[in-house]
Write a protein that holds these residues in place. Sequence first.
Motif, PDB file in Angstrom:
ATOM      1  N   ALA A 112      -7.055   2.580 -17.695  1.00 61.11           N
ATOM      2  CA  ALA A 112      -6.763   1.379 -17.199  1.00 61.11           C
ATOM      3  C   ALA A 112      -5.850   0.896 -17.929  1.00 61.11           C
ATOM      4  CB  ALA A 112      -7.814   0.921 -16.822  1.00 61.11           C
ATOM      5  N   GLY A 113      -4.864   0.319 -17.882  1.00 62.56           N
ATOM      6  CA  GLY A 113      -4.120  -1.019 -18.347  1.00 62.56           C
ATOM      7  C   GLY A 113      -3.714   0.026 -19.764  1.00 62.56           C
ATOM      8  N   ASP A 114      -3.173   1.037 -19.922  1.00 60.89           N
ATOM      9  CA  ASP A 114      -2.308   1.775 -20.319  1.00 60.89           C
ATOM     10  C   ASP A 114      -0.949   2.282 -20.171  1.00 60.89           C
ATOM     11  OD1 ASP A 114      -4.262   2.312 -22.890  1.00 60.89           O
ATOM     12  OD2 ASP A 114      -5.505   4.541 -21.748  1.00 60.89           O
ATOM     13  N   GLU A 115      -0.263   2.392 -21.055  1.00 61.40           N
ATOM     14  CA  GLU A 115       1.748   2.347 -20.604  1.00 61.40           C
ATOM     15  C   GLU A 115       2.010   3.486 -20.637  1.00 61.40           C
ATOM     16  OE1 GLU A 115       2.316  -2.285 -22.124  1.00 61.40           O
ATOM     17  OE2 GLU A 115       3.168  -0.598 -23.452  1.00 61.40           O
ATOM     18  N   ILE A 116       3.314   4.024 -19.872  1.00 65.72           N
ATOM     19  CA  ILE A 116       3.386   5.616 -19.928  1.00 65.72           C
ATOM     20  C   ILE A 116       5.571   4.371 -19.435  1.00 65.72           C
ATOM     21  CG2 ILE A 116       4.787   6.711 -18.841  1.00 65.72           C
ATOM     22  CD1 ILE A 116       1.352   7.553 -18.304  1.00 65.72           C
ATOM     23  N   ILE A 117       5.647   5.012 -20.945  1.00 64.12           N
ATOM     24  CA  ILE A 117       7.484   4.580 -20.728  1.00 64.12           C
ATOM     25  C   ILE A 117       7.788   5.575 -19.267  1.00 64.12           C
ATOM     26  CG2 ILE A 117       9.732   4.896 -22.030  1.00 64.12           C
ATOM     27  CD1 ILE A 117       7.855   3.199 -24.271  1.00 64.12           C
ATOM     28  N   ILE A 118       8.865   5.415 -18.484  1.00 62.89           N
ATOM     29  CA  ILE A 118       9.746   6.182 -18.456  1.00 62.89           C
ATOM     30  C   ILE A 118      11.137   5.657 -17.755  1.00 62.89           C
ATOM     31  CG2 ILE A 118      10.315   7.632 -15.223  1.00 62.89           C
ATOM     32  CD1 ILE A 118       6.929   6.086 -15.521  1.00 62.89           C
ATOM     33  N   TYR A 123      11.529   8.894  -9.885  1.00 59.98           N
ATOM     34  CA  TYR A 123      11.213   8.756  -8.410  1.00 59.98           C
ATOM     35  C   TYR A 123      10.352   8.057  -8.258  1.00 59.98           C
ATOM     36  CZ  TYR A 123       8.197  12.233  -5.268  1.00 59.98           C
ATOM     37  OH  TYR A 123       7.494  12.615  -4.424  1.00 59.98           O
ATOM     38  N   ALA A 124      10.330   7.563  -6.866  1.00 55.89           N
ATOM     39  CA  ALA A 124       9.229   6.485  -6.560  1.00 55.89           C
ATOM     40  C   ALA A 124       8.328   6.750  -6.073  1.00 55.89           C
ATOM     41  CB  ALA A 124       9.958   6.041  -4.264  1.00 55.89           C
ATOM     42  N   ASN A 125       7.397   7.380  -6.058  1.00 58.71           N
ATOM     43  CA  ASN A 125       6.144   8.069  -6.112  1.00 58.71           C
ATOM     44  C   ASN A 125       5.258   7.658  -7.541  1.00 58.71           C
ATOM     45  OD1 ASN A 125       5.782   7.952  -2.992  1.00 58.71           O
ATOM     46  ND2 ASN A 125       5.841  10.147  -3.280  1.00 58.71           N
ATOM     47  N   TYR A 126       6.511   7.604  -8.580  1.00 61.79           N
ATOM     48  CA  TYR A 126       5.737   7.250  -9.919  1.00 61.79           C
ATOM     49  C   TYR A 126       4.640   6.144  -9.807  1.00 61.79           C
ATOM     50  CZ  TYR A 126       8.376  11.450 -11.766  1.00 61.79           C
ATOM     51  OH  TYR A 126       9.232  12.538 -12.096  1.00 61.79           O
ATOM     52  N   ASN A 127       4.940   4.990  -9.376  1.00 62.29           N
ATOM     53  CA  ASN A 127       5.077   3.790  -8.872  1.00 62.29           C
ATOM     54  C   ASN A 127       3.194   3.897  -8.694  1.00 62.29           C
ATOM     55  OD1 ASN A 127       6.585   1.674 -10.475  1.00 62.29           O
ATOM     56  ND2 ASN A 127       8.336   2.162  -7.920  1.00 62.29           N
ATOM     57  N   GLY A 128       3.177   4.496  -6.967  1.00 63.22           N
ATOM     58  CA  GLY A 128       1.867   5.064  -6.685  1.00 63.22           C
ATOM     59  C   GLY A 128       0.679   5.855  -7.563  1.00 63.22           C
ATOM     60  N   PHE A 129       1.653   6.549  -7.951  1.00 62.16           N
ATOM     61  CA  PHE A 129       0.023   7.493  -9.386  1.00 62.16           C
ATOM     62  C   PHE A 129       0.015   6.281 -10.455  1.00 62.16           C
ATOM     63  CE2 PHE A 129       3.733  11.400  -8.208  1.00 62.16           C
ATOM     64  CZ  PHE A 129       2.942  11.351  -6.613  1.00 62.16           C
ATOM     65  N   ALA A 130       0.913   5.495 -10.652  1.00 66.93           N
ATOM     66  CA  ALA A 130       0.482   4.709 -11.901  1.00 66.93           C
ATOM     67  C   ALA A 130      -0.095   3.369 -11.144  1.00 66.93           C
ATOM     68  CB  ALA A 130       2.165   3.382 -12.377  1.00 66.93           C
ATOM     69  N   VAL A 131      -0.323   3.213 -10.236  1.00 68.80           N
ATOM     70  CA  VAL A 131      -1.248   2.115  -9.689  1.00 68.80           C
ATOM     71  C   VAL A 131      -2.412   2.992  -8.999  1.00 68.80           C
ATOM     72  CG1 VAL A 131      -1.314   0.524  -7.572  1.00 68.80           C
ATOM     73  CG2 VAL A 131       0.347   0.277  -8.105  1.00 68.80           C
ATOM     74  N   SER A 133      -3.377   4.869 -10.879  1.00 70.30           N
ATOM     75  CA  SER A 133      -4.616   5.085 -12.277  1.00 70.30           C
ATOM     76  C   SER A 133      -4.760   4.169 -12.870  1.00 70.30           C
ATOM     77  CB  SER A 133      -3.527   6.636 -12.979  1.00 70.30           C
ATOM     78  OG  SER A 133      -3.655   7.512 -12.076  1.00 70.30           O
ATOM     79  N   GLY A 134      -4.393   3.616 -12.850  1.00 73.64           N
ATOM     80  CA  GLY A 134      -4.661   1.885 -12.904  1.00 73.64           C
ATOM     81  C   GLY A 134      -3.685   1.896 -14.681  1.00 73.64           C
ATOM     82  N   VAL A 135      -2.134   2.586 -14.341  1.00 74.40           N
ATOM     83  CA  VAL A 135      -1.536   2.563 -15.365  1.00 74.40           C
ATOM     84  C   VAL A 135      -0.394   1.588 -15.693  1.00 74.40           C
ATOM     85  CG1 VAL A 135       0.528   4.495 -17.383  1.00 74.40           C
ATOM     86  CG2 VAL A 135      -2.211   4.937 -16.146  1.00 74.40           C
ATOM     87  N   LYS A 136       0.393   1.207 -16.556  1.00 69.62           N
ATOM     88  CA  LYS A 136       1.414   0.653 -16.237  1.00 69.62           C
ATOM     89  C   LYS A 136       2.577   1.291 -16.846  1.00 69.62           C
ATOM     90  CE  LYS A 136       3.453  -4.050 -17.897  1.00 69.62           C
ATOM     91  NZ  LYS A 136       3.148  -4.741 -18.884  1.00 69.62           N
TER      92      LYS A 136
END
Length: 396
Positions: A112-118, A123-131, A133-136
Amino acid sequence: MPKISVKGSSMPESPIRKLVPFAEAAIKKGRKIYQLNIGQPDIKTPDVALDAVRNHTIEVLSYSHSAGFEGYRNKLAGYYQKKNIPVTGEEIIITTGGSEALLFAMGSIADAGDEIIIPEPFYANYNGFAVASGVKIVPVESKIETDFALPPISEFEKLISPKTKAILICNPGNPTGYLYTEEEIKQLADLALKHDIFIVADEVYREFAYDGIQHFSIMSLPQLKDHAIMIDSVSKRYSMCGARIGCLVSKNKEVIATAMKFAQARLSPPTFEQIASEAALETPQSYFDDVIEEYTSRRNLLIEGLKQIEGVKVAVPKGAFYCIAELPIDNADKFAKWLLEDFQMDNETVMVAPAAGFYSTPNTGMNQVRIAYVLKKENLEKAINILKVALKEYNK
């Protein structure tokens, strides 16, 4: 009344499916809708996959191994080896769609709080997967002027911080249709090694590469054996979206061992769908040759048609079956709803996907739409003409 979780409230709505109620209302009015909004291929699913289920004599619908049937994983490894992706069945976890594979990947490499650069749009669902997973998500914008090519590596490097865990790409891209070159993949590989981060490559559209260009996989680079994670799915390759079978692939044993914990928690991927997916590996090359020819023809028809519409700018896709078009409008959400609620031409209209939902940067892509060229050419031609007339009427 009990409260919904912050995570649940923060989950983004699908930019595609949120328009479904408007489409349903239009259909009830008797209107025909040409659906350019969703990546559901109309190509026939290979008979070999369907026959494997029709003709199966299974008597107990039991669990498979949490990683998926061993026979399927080994045959899948054989498919990858033919694509210059040297993996074994032990380096593959079968998942319930590529979506679950992405969730497993994020859960395995980021806290939670870690970051992934995209690179965005993505793909719109990357936003949902990140939420979930607690990922920014840290976006780096690609441009329509360059057909959404990989942004300069220097732009990625500026964004890398101690919290950066990975760079995630979709290759070929949804929603852009951009196909990364071997040089671009190697640039990303060098960056990942330099900063000791992962590269997660969503390669579900691998088979859809046009103009004689070959797809180059992140898994083809031996120096990335500990840094590369590949996401894949049968959904598009075999026109089997409803099967919900994907996989996570990595040569990093720790990644596989960690992802297996997530796989065990959901017990196993579905049995009949694995049977169909394993059989689909016997699909002859002629099937893919015909599919590529058909989609190339559709792409050419769409791009040329869009270029003829005044004020429209379009990126030329080299893979997948999507493109991003910039329209002479201020707000694609409003335009998409107007198309369904207030516009018709001979009792027909079109449905597009507003592109803002494919960005994480606020107020970006507001005048863009994603178009999926998954319709037969005669219907695609009608849809283009309807869009042309609609834009004129909308801008009166």
